[in-house]
Write a protein that holds these residues in place. Structure first.
Motif, PDB file in Angstrom:
ATOM      1  N   ILE A 299      14.116   6.260  10.694  1.00  0.00           N
ATOM      2  CA  ILE A 299      12.815   6.207  11.378  1.00  0.00           C
ATOM      3  C   ILE A 299      12.443   4.741  11.528  1.00  0.00           C
ATOM      4  O   ILE A 299      12.450   3.989  10.555  1.00  0.00           O
ATOM      5  CB  ILE A 299      11.727   6.957  10.589  1.00  0.00           C
ATOM      6  N   SER A 300      12.148   4.328  12.755  1.00  0.00           N
ATOM      7  CA  SER A 300      11.839   2.921  13.007  1.00  0.00           C
ATOM      8  C   SER A 300      10.442   2.580  12.498  1.00  0.00           C
ATOM      9  O   SER A 300       9.689   3.453  12.042  1.00  0.00           O
ATOM     10  CB  SER A 300      11.943   2.627  14.509  1.00  0.00           C
ATOM     11  N   GLN A 301      10.099   1.307  12.582  1.00  0.00           N
ATOM     12  CA  GLN A 301       8.812   0.824  12.094  1.00  0.00           C
ATOM     13  C   GLN A 301       7.682   1.706  12.605  1.00  0.00           C
ATOM     14  O   GLN A 301       7.571   1.992  13.792  1.00  0.00           O
ATOM     15  CB  GLN A 301       8.585  -0.620  12.551  1.00  0.00           C
ATOM     16  N   THR A 302       6.860   2.171  11.684  1.00  0.00           N
ATOM     17  CA  THR A 302       5.760   3.088  11.998  1.00  0.00           C
ATOM     18  C   THR A 302       4.471   2.475  11.488  1.00  0.00           C
ATOM     19  O   THR A 302       4.283   2.306  10.281  1.00  0.00           O
ATOM     20  CB  THR A 302       5.996   4.460  11.341  1.00  0.00           C
ATOM     21  N   THR A 303       3.584   2.133  12.394  1.00  0.00           N
ATOM     22  CA  THR A 303       2.360   1.416  12.045  1.00  0.00           C
ATOM     23  C   THR A 303       1.244   2.397  11.715  1.00  0.00           C
ATOM     24  O   THR A 303       1.047   3.394  12.408  1.00  0.00           O
ATOM     25  CB  THR A 303       1.920   0.516  13.203  1.00  0.00           C
ATOM     26  N   ALA A 304       0.515   2.093  10.656  1.00  0.00           N
ATOM     27  CA  ALA A 304      -0.662   2.881  10.282  1.00  0.00           C
ATOM     28  C   ALA A 304      -1.756   1.918   9.843  1.00  0.00           C
ATOM     29  O   ALA A 304      -1.732   1.414   8.716  1.00  0.00           O
ATOM     30  CB  ALA A 304      -0.327   3.873   9.177  1.00  0.00           C
ATOM     31  N   VAL A 305      -2.678   1.630  10.743  1.00  0.00           N
ATOM     32  CA  VAL A 305      -3.823   0.774  10.414  1.00  0.00           C
ATOM     33  C   VAL A 305      -4.764   1.562   9.510  1.00  0.00           C
ATOM     34  O   VAL A 305      -5.053   2.738   9.765  1.00  0.00           O
ATOM     35  CB  VAL A 305      -4.551   0.331  11.692  1.00  0.00           C
ATOM     36  N   ASP A 306      -5.239   0.922   8.444  1.00  0.00           N
ATOM     37  CA  ASP A 306      -6.171   1.600   7.542  1.00  0.00           C
ATOM     38  C   ASP A 306      -7.427   2.001   8.286  1.00  0.00           C
ATOM     39  O   ASP A 306      -8.004   1.206   9.049  1.00  0.00           O
ATOM     40  CB  ASP A 306      -6.539   0.689   6.366  1.00  0.00           C
ATOM     41  N   GLN A 307      -7.861   3.238   8.040  1.00  0.00           N
ATOM     42  CA  GLN A 307      -9.058   3.756   8.678  1.00  0.00           C
ATOM     43  C   GLN A 307     -10.115   4.014   7.609  1.00  0.00           C
ATOM     44  O   GLN A 307      -9.844   4.642   6.596  1.00  0.00           O
ATOM     45  CB  GLN A 307      -8.760   5.068   9.421  1.00  0.00           C
TER      46      GLN A 307
ATOM     47  N   THR B 266      -5.847  -4.432   7.450  1.00  0.00           N
ATOM     48  CA  THR B 266      -4.880  -3.913   6.491  1.00  0.00           C
ATOM     49  C   THR B 266      -4.291  -2.586   6.968  1.00  0.00           C
ATOM     50  O   THR B 266      -4.852  -1.905   7.822  1.00  0.00           O
ATOM     51  CB  THR B 266      -5.521  -3.721   5.107  1.00  0.00           C
ATOM     52  N   GLY B 267      -3.170  -2.247   6.399  1.00  0.00           N
ATOM     53  CA  GLY B 267      -2.492  -1.011   6.768  1.00  0.00           C
ATOM     54  C   GLY B 267      -1.081  -1.020   6.243  1.00  0.00           C
ATOM     55  O   GLY B 267      -0.766  -1.674   5.238  1.00  0.00           O
ATOM     56  N   ARG B 268      -0.196  -0.301   6.932  1.00  0.00           N
ATOM     57  CA  ARG B 268       1.217  -0.220   6.566  1.00  0.00           C
ATOM     58  C   ARG B 268       2.042  -0.334   7.828  1.00  0.00           C
ATOM     59  O   ARG B 268       1.659   0.185   8.879  1.00  0.00           O
ATOM     60  CB  ARG B 268       1.494   1.107   5.867  1.00  0.00           C
ATOM     61  N   GLY B 269       3.133  -1.038   7.750  1.00  0.00           N
ATOM     62  CA  GLY B 269       3.981  -1.213   8.915  1.00  0.00           C
ATOM     63  C   GLY B 269       3.353  -2.061  10.002  1.00  0.00           C
ATOM     64  O   GLY B 269       3.667  -1.904  11.177  1.00  0.00           O
TER      65      GLY B 269
ATOM     66  N   LEU C  18       0.838  -1.179   0.000  1.00  0.00           N
ATOM     67  CA  LEU C  18       0.000   0.000   0.000  1.00  0.00           C
ATOM     68  C   LEU C  18       0.877   1.235   0.000  1.00  0.00           C
ATOM     69  O   LEU C  18       2.092   1.165   0.049  1.00  0.00           O
ATOM     70  CB  LEU C  18      -0.916  -0.008   1.238  1.00  0.00           C
ATOM     71  N   ALA C  19       0.232   2.394  -0.077  1.00  0.00           N
ATOM     72  CA  ALA C  19       0.991   3.638  -0.026  1.00  0.00           C
ATOM     73  C   ALA C  19       1.768   3.717   1.276  1.00  0.00           C
ATOM     74  O   ALA C  19       1.263   3.417   2.344  1.00  0.00           O
ATOM     75  CB  ALA C  19       0.034   4.816  -0.144  1.00  0.00           C
ATOM     76  N   ALA C  20       3.033   4.116   1.164  1.00  0.00           N
ATOM     77  CA  ALA C  20       3.894   4.152   2.334  1.00  0.00           C
ATOM     78  C   ALA C  20       3.526   5.314   3.254  1.00  0.00           C
ATOM     79  O   ALA C  20       2.962   6.318   2.822  1.00  0.00           O
ATOM     80  CB  ALA C  20       5.347   4.266   1.894  1.00  0.00           C
ATOM     81  N   GLN C  21       3.887   5.166   4.546  1.00  0.00           N
ATOM     82  CA  GLN C  21       3.680   6.262   5.486  1.00  0.00           C
ATOM     83  C   GLN C  21       4.468   7.487   5.077  1.00  0.00           C
ATOM     84  O   GLN C  21       4.052   8.618   5.318  1.00  0.00           O
ATOM     85  CB  GLN C  21       4.117   5.845   6.902  1.00  0.00           C
TER      86      GLN C  21
END
Length: 582
Positions: free
Chosen positions: A347-355, A373-376, A16-19
């Motif tokens: 920058i360490s692992q950065t989680t972004a859950v899809d909203q 789904t999400g990123r990281g 998916l699109a990166a953070q």
């Protein structure tokens, strides 16, 4: 009963699109500029895309964000001069769904210089020396298409009238330090500062065309002297082509592969092309993840740049060709020094859950498998053995503090089972990391008695298996009239005898759905074709977790594309289409 081993082939984890996206770096690779909608911890930054800068020491700063009253609030696509003193970016118009939107000028170009900012309708591309600015995608009155070149030292403008002009959106610099512009105008051209233009020979592969209803996503770049031009051809797999703005140029294929690739950028002197690809050019990428590669435009030798266990989402190359900045699929920003081979985590692992933009929760039934789904979401892909574990690959997903059984984890996708006994509404959360950014770690899960859905293969096709279990029904191996098929779903609800959460359904004493299951045929059906299918079996798929199996027979007069819909007794339904041999 014979079973088909579904395994994990049906679990897809698509990038998916990166953070952090739209990476740009200076000539030395000491800093990187990027766009992100995330907020630095402890700040009141807005939640729209903003422009940030990070350096090799790990310092991250906000460079630009839109004011609360500014409609052009989506800041993307930073470009920076080689010395890092001039920055250009795009401010896109934000149009909420409930208001009327502007008809023209959906973006503004912004360039920041020592003399202050310059803001004009359209989008900007910057030369490496920071002197020249290509302006495009703006409203004008002219009998033909056009773009504009602005000299930032004098603010003099040069309009270039062209036919069927399309901007080149990515792949590296399109403006040289002398003010020449690489552009697509019914062909690839280099427009010189004196007003002349030279058609760029291509390698018998056209640059992708466009229509008024689709975007143009060509990738091409020119080096700072205007000598080397590299573009990504519109072909299956990967084809990166080296050419030049000379009628006698002989285009050369630098990279050719059956695997896909994405051209990222070109070094200032034109000797090095950075691209990402899951191909295994030298035997170092057996996992088939998208990784960074460079190709030398003289020797045509392809070399890897580092290796990341999650894969690379996006990357950029310093002007001198020695440093690669990259965002991994696990949401890390890293810096790779090609001279020393060292990789730094900036920058360490950065989680972004899809909203969900409308705030709708995930909806699932007890016992079902669900994709978060999400990123990281995970550092790398991993899967559970049976019975399902609650910690896989170092990842734990909690529902109001209760660990959930996990089938698999990947940077963009976690597949978990809803406990059979779970009811009501719950908050799903993941663990926080050491990222300087606020992380989107939660989602809402709502339980309903039945929420049936076809399980999908890795390419998104419905999981429908041949009667003898030899494989999936596909266009290359279609179903046959009178054949008994096995449909695999999740979310049909309760079954008896009950199976413990995380445990595979038994293969001896079959667990049947407690309520009736209805299957209907659909599509371009012939006259007198049976509308309702006879359900031969409806129960938990033996040997699997969270999946149901429904067996039906294909009617003798079935068309070559047959639709099937499944409904449970508790409401809800799902549909799919599959091929049938004539």
């Amino acid at each position: 009963m014979t079973t088909f081993r579904l395994g994990l082939v049906f679990v897809a984890a698509l990038p998916l699109a990166a953070q952090f996206s739209n990476l740009a770096t200076d000539d030395a690779g000491s800093r990187v500029w990027f766009s992100s909608a995330l907020q630095l911890r402890g700040t009141q930054q807005n939640q729209f895309p903003k422009i940030f800068i990070a350096n090799a020491s790990g310092n991250v700063q906000l460079i630009a964000q839109a004011a609360a009253s500014d409609s052009y609030s989506l800041l993307t696509n930073p470009e920076v001069s080689g010395d890092g003193t001039v920055l250009a970016y795009t401010a896109e118009y934000y149009c909420p769904g409930h208001v009327a939107c502007r008809a023209t000028d959906y973006s503004q170009g912004v360039v920041t210089t020592a003399n202050g900012p310059l803001i004009l309708p359209g989008t900007f591309h910057l030369s490496r020396n920071g002197r020249y600015l290509l302006r495009e995608n703006y409203t004008y009155s002219a009998p033909t298409d056009q773009f504009e070149v602005i000299d930032l030292t004098t603010l003099q403008k040069r309009d270039v009238l062209v036919g069927i002009f399309q901007a080149i959106t990515a792949g590296g610099r399109q403006v040289t330090s002398a003010g020449a512009v690489l552009a697509y105008a019914d062909g690839l051209w280099l427009f010189a500062p004196d007003g002349s233009a030279q058609l760029v020979p291509t390698f018998n592969v056209p640059i992708p065309s466009t229509s008024p209803f689709s975007s143009f996503a060509a990738r091409a770049a020119v080096d700072d002297s205007g000598t080397h031009i590299v573009y990504q051809a519109a072909t299956a797999g990967c084809a990166l082509i080296l050419t030049s703005a000379s009628a006698s140029a002989q285009p050369t294929a630098l990279v050719q592969s059956g695997q896909p690739c994405t051209m990222q950028t070109l070094s200032a002197d034109g000797t090095t092309v950075l691209f990402t690809s899951p191909a295994n050019f030298d035997g170092s990428n057996a996992a088939g993840l998208p990784e960074c590669w460079v190709v030398d435009t003289t020797s045509q030798v392809i070399r890897p740049v580092g290796h990341d266990v999650a894969g690379i989402a996006e990357a950029t190359l310093s002007g001198n060709g020695s440093v690669v900045w990259a965002v991994t699929l696990a949401g890390r920003l890293i810096r790779m020094d090609r001279n020393t081979g060292a990789t730094q985590e900036i920058i360490s692992q950065t989680t972004a859950v899809d909203q969900n933009t409308l705030g709708f929760p995930l909806v699932a039934a007890p016992g079902a498998l669900v994709h978060l789904t999400g990123r990281g979401l995970a550092a790398q892909s991993a899967s559970s053995t049976l019975p399902l574990a609650t910690t896989v690959g170092g990842v734990q997903l909690l529902a109001d503090g209760q660990p959930l059984p996990l089938l698999s984890v990947a940077p963009a996708d976690i597949v978990f089972q809803v406990p059979w006994e779970m009811q009501g509404t719950h908050t799903l959360t993941l663990a926080q990391h050491q990222s300087p950014f606020e992380e989107a770690l939660s989602a809402t899960l709502q339980i309903q008695p039945a929420v049936p859905a076809f399980w999908s293969t890795a390419d998104g096709s419905p999981a429908i298996v041949h009667g003898d279990f030899h494989g999936l029904v596909t266009p290359g191996d279609p179903a046959h009239p009178d054949e008994i098929l096995h449909l695999y779903l999740t979310g049909l609800g309760a079954a008896t005898p009950a199976v413990a959460t995380g445990q595979a359904a038994p293969q001896s004493t079959l667990s049947m759905m407690t309520g009736p299951v209805y299957v209907f045929w659909a599509g371009d059906l012939p006259i007198n074709f049976p509308f309702k299918a006879e359900v031969l079996f409806a129960g938990l798929a033996p040997g699997t977790v969270g999946l149901e199996q429904i067996d039906v027979q294909v009617p003798h007069e079935a068309p070559t594309q047959l639709g099937v819909s499944v409904q449970g007794s508790s409401g809800g339904g799902t549909a799919a289409t599959f091929p049938v041999a004539p």
